[in-house]
Every structure is written in structure tokens, then in C-alpha cells.
Design a protein around this motif. Sequence first.
Motif, PDB file in Angstrom:
ATOM      1  N   VAL A  34       0.837  -1.199   0.000  1.00 27.76           N
ATOM      2  CA  VAL A  34       0.000   0.000   0.000  1.00 27.76           C
ATOM      3  C   VAL A  34       0.876   1.255   0.000  1.00 27.76           C
ATOM      4  N   LYS A  35       1.972   1.205   0.743  1.00 24.33           N
ATOM      5  CA  LYS A  35       2.870   2.365   0.818  1.00 24.33           C
ATOM      6  C   LYS A  35       3.376   2.745  -0.565  1.00 24.33           C
ATOM      7  N   GLN A  36       3.820   1.756  -1.338  1.00 25.16           N
ATOM      8  CA  GLN A  36       4.293   2.036  -2.691  1.00 25.16           C
ATOM      9  C   GLN A  36       3.143   2.474  -3.589  1.00 25.16           C
ATOM     10  N   GLY A  37       1.959   1.869  -3.385  1.00 28.37           N
ATOM     11  CA  GLY A  37       0.797   2.256  -4.162  1.00 28.37           C
ATOM     12  C   GLY A  37       0.443   3.721  -3.969  1.00 28.37           C
ATOM     13  N   LEU A  38       0.513   4.193  -2.719  1.00 25.56           N
ATOM     14  CA  LEU A  38       0.219   5.597  -2.439  1.00 25.56           C
ATOM     15  C   LEU A  38       1.228   6.525  -3.116  1.00 25.56           C
ATOM     16  N   ARG A  39       2.466   6.069  -3.201  1.00 28.75           N
ATOM     17  CA  ARG A  39       3.479   6.878  -3.888  1.00 28.75           C
ATOM     18  C   ARG A  39       3.133   7.021  -5.373  1.00 28.75           C
ATOM     19  N   HIS A  40       2.695   5.913  -5.980  1.00 27.40           N
ATOM     20  CA  HIS A  40       2.304   5.976  -7.388  1.00 27.40           C
ATOM     21  C   HIS A  40       1.117   6.932  -7.572  1.00 27.40           C
ATOM     22  N   LEU A  41       0.176   6.895  -6.635  1.00 29.21           N
ATOM     23  CA  LEU A  41      -1.008   7.754  -6.729  1.00 29.21           C
ATOM     24  C   LEU A  41      -0.643   9.225  -6.576  1.00 29.21           C
ATOM     25  N   GLU A  42       0.417   9.502  -5.832  1.00 31.71           N
ATOM     26  CA  GLU A  42       0.874  10.883  -5.677  1.00 31.71           C
ATOM     27  C   GLU A  42       1.521  11.401  -6.953  1.00 31.71           C
ATOM     28  N   GLN A  43       2.132  10.492  -7.717  1.00 30.49           N
ATOM     29  CA  GLN A  43       2.902  10.896  -8.890  1.00 30.49           C
ATOM     30  C   GLN A  43       2.037  11.126 -10.125  1.00 30.49           C
ATOM     31  N   ALA A  44       0.965  10.325 -10.269  1.00 31.71           N
ATOM     32  CA  ALA A  44       0.126  10.445 -11.467  1.00 31.71           C
ATOM     33  C   ALA A  44      -1.237   9.808 -11.189  1.00 31.71           C
ATOM     34  N   PRO A  45      -2.276  10.272 -11.895  1.00 27.64           N
ATOM     35  CA  PRO A  45      -3.618   9.720 -11.659  1.00 27.64           C
ATOM     36  C   PRO A  45      -3.774   8.335 -12.284  1.00 27.64           C
TER      37      PRO A  45
END
Length: 253
Positions: A34-45
Amino acid sequence: MPRILLIEDDASIQRFVEFALEDIGAELVITDTVKQGLRHLEQAPFDLILTDLMLPGESGITLLEKRREDPGIAPQTKIVVFSAGLTADVKTQLEALGVWRMLSKPISVMDLLTCVEEGLGSQPPAQVCAPNESSASSASVSLNDLERHAIETHFNGDAQLFLMYRQACLTQFSVDIEAGNLASQSHDLPALRRMGHSLKTVLYTLAEEQGALLAKSLEHLAEQQDLASALHQWGQLRSALQDAQHRHQTKPG
């Protein structure tokens, strides 16, 4: 191009989703926490999120809770929970957290495709091409009845897709065995529980029913904190994985 985020820590399930969605015309980004997933969500939609519940560290439920607390986290993104742990209580909890769709593992390629197409609002739905008769026949020469049933149930009748997925899983089993041995040696019950949870779905999908039952039992014993029994069960599951590798890698056809 639509973008899909898959949060799943089991490599075999990751490959299953990749195989299922390879012709859908979308970018698939894969992460295992989830932590890495949230990082991806911060970078692009992203247009759609597929997430397991039982993950290393924070769970899929934590992702939903964080999104509810912070409206800035993927506000327009539909979330699909893709899990083997969808009990009645869990479903109620997920509905309250605003999950868009719930999919139980194991799932068929067609059901996964249909859900993703609906989530993306694509039109028309992706067409899954049935293998031609000679191809399916030749691929099924050495398949037993349980394997043929798995092909019809989970792979839309595509024997070649089943065989490709099985080969990927057989390779991954060596990694799983190493990880399971490490968890066993360190008496890491949460890791053994995740191992049983993930392998249960993979083995059912491959028509390895005895192995799937062993994996389900390992998950239960680890959850109950029964260390001695869980360690013994891991030994049996490891033998089942090794047996599957031997049978299918030496099988003619």
C-alpha cells in the motif's frame, strides 16, 4: 491510455492479471505494498485500482481508510478489492469504505476483464479470443479432467493461456519455497499466513486441489498462532509445490 494500479504481493497473481489484461489497451502498474501504491497515486492519476487485502505492512482496507480521511487521494478513482478473504463482515466494512467492486479469488479471466472494462468505462468490452480447435486440442493432450475444468472456469477455455500461466507459476514456486523456508526458520507466522493465503488461490486456479487445501490449512494455523502445526504444514505444502514442479516440468506435451 487508461492506467490501472495493481497492489498485489503475490507474483503469480500479478502474472495472472497481466495475462488477463494484456490486450485491454491500458497501462498496468504493479506494486506489492500500500505504501508504494500511495506513492504511485501521488505521482500520477489512475483510472482504476485493483488491490488485495492481505499485504505486507498496511492492508488494502488501510488504503480505503486513508482515502476516506484524505479526499486528495485518488478522489475519482474506482477501487476494486481483489481478495480471497471476502467474508460477510469484510464485505460490509468495504461497502462502508466506498469500495466500487469486490472480486473473490480465484476468478476467471472473463470476470476480471468484464470488471475492469466496466471500471474504465471502455466500449466495447474487450473480446477474449477463443483458441482455435486444433490449438486447444494439441495443448490439452496431457491435461486431466481437473485441469480442463480449470481452463473452462478460469481461463475462458484458453488452454494455451493456462499453460503459459502454469509455467510462470512453476518458476515462481522456487521463489515461494525460499521465502517460506526463511519464514519457517525465523518462526514468522504473519509471513507464513500470507504465503498460505496467496498460494491457496494460485493452486486452486491451477487445479492443484491438494496443494490448495494445504495452503488454506497453513493460513488458518498461522492465523491461530499454532507455530508447531504451521511449521509442519509448511513442510507439507513445500513438498506439494516441489511435486507440482516435477510433474509438470517433466510431463510430455
